[in-house]
Write a protein that holds these residues in place. Structure first.
Motif, PDB file in Angstrom:
ATOM      1  N   LYS A   1       0.867  -1.172   0.000  1.00 48.56           N
ATOM      2  CA  LYS A   1       0.000   0.000   0.000  1.00 48.56           C
ATOM      3  C   LYS A   1       0.899   1.215   0.000  1.00 48.56           C
ATOM      4  N   ILE A   2       0.459   2.253  -0.683  1.00 42.63           N
ATOM      5  CA  ILE A   2       1.234   3.478  -0.774  1.00 42.63           C
ATOM      6  C   ILE A   2       0.445   4.577  -0.081  1.00 42.63           C
ATOM      7  N   HIS A   3       1.052   5.238   0.889  1.00 39.58           N
ATOM      8  CA  HIS A   3       0.397   6.317   1.610  1.00 39.58           C
ATOM      9  C   HIS A   3       0.573   7.606   0.823  1.00 39.58           C
ATOM     10  N   TYR A   4      -0.530   8.337   0.604  1.00 38.96           N
ATOM     11  CA  TYR A   4      -0.477   9.599  -0.133  1.00 38.96           C
ATOM     12  C   TYR A   4      -1.547  10.545   0.389  1.00 38.96           C
ATOM     13  N   LYS A   5      -1.131  11.628   1.030  1.00 40.02           N
ATOM     14  CA  LYS A   5      -2.019  12.691   1.502  1.00 40.02           C
ATOM     15  C   LYS A   5      -3.198  12.176   2.328  1.00 40.02           C
ATOM     16  N   GLY A   6      -2.920  11.246   3.229  1.00 42.96           N
ATOM     17  CA  GLY A   6      -3.968  10.721   4.099  1.00 42.96           C
ATOM     18  C   GLY A   6      -4.776   9.585   3.497  1.00 42.96           C
ATOM     19  N   TRP A   7      -4.451   9.182   2.310  1.00 41.41           N
ATOM     20  CA  TRP A   7      -5.108   8.083   1.619  1.00 41.41           C
ATOM     21  C   TRP A   7      -4.145   6.918   1.458  1.00 41.41           C
ATOM     22  N   GLU A   8      -4.680   5.749   1.208  1.00 42.43           N
ATOM     23  CA  GLU A   8      -3.872   4.586   0.858  1.00 42.43           C
ATOM     24  C   GLU A   8      -4.197   4.211  -0.582  1.00 42.43           C
TER      25      GLU A   8
ATOM     26  N   ALA B   1      -4.030   6.943  -9.743  1.00 44.95           N
ATOM     27  CA  ALA B   1      -4.632   7.010  -8.413  1.00 44.95           C
ATOM     28  C   ALA B   1      -4.254   8.316  -7.711  1.00 44.95           C
ATOM     29  N   VAL B   2      -3.009   8.760  -7.868  1.00 47.41           N
ATOM     30  CA  VAL B   2      -2.575  10.033  -7.297  1.00 47.41           C
ATOM     31  C   VAL B   2      -3.408  11.176  -7.880  1.00 47.41           C
ATOM     32  N   ARG B   3      -3.641  11.154  -9.179  1.00 51.00           N
ATOM     33  CA  ARG B   3      -4.472  12.195  -9.808  1.00 51.00           C
ATOM     34  C   ARG B   3      -5.899  12.151  -9.244  1.00 51.00           C
ATOM     35  N   GLN B   4      -6.430  10.960  -9.049  1.00 50.08           N
ATOM     36  CA  GLN B   4      -7.787  10.835  -8.493  1.00 50.08           C
ATOM     37  C   GLN B   4      -7.854  11.433  -7.084  1.00 50.08           C
TER      38      GLN B   4
END
Length: 82
Positions: free
Chosen positions: A6-13, A66-69
């Motif tokens: 899993k990749i953590h990004y801005k409070g999301w996984e 996913a990052v764009r979403q």
């Protein structure tokens, strides 16, 4: 990176999934999820399928989407994934 990470990004996984195709390539997509006070919020199939020659390339393409979403959701929380 592999499809079990899993990749953590801005409070999301970001949760990637990659599978081999019958023609020797790899297909990957991502779910995104975040913990809220009401429980885990999951957007399944958040990205389309990305087919690449190798697993890493397929996962990278899906994770970029996913990052764009996630960035779109953060920019306008009233709009959910289409």
């Amino acid at each position: 990176m592999d499809s079990s990470s899993k990749i953590h990004y801005k409070g999301w996984e970001i949760v990637p999934l990659a599978v081999p195709t019958t023609d020797g390539k790899w297909s990957a997509s991502c779910d995104i999820e975040r913990a809220t006070v009401e429980g885990l919020e999951v957007f399944e199939g958040s990205t389309m399928q990305f087919v690449r020659d190798d697993e890493e390339g397929a996962i990278a393409a899906a994770c970029e989407e996913a990052v764009r979403q996630i960035d779109n959701i953060i920019a306008n929380p009233l709009v959910r994934l289409a």
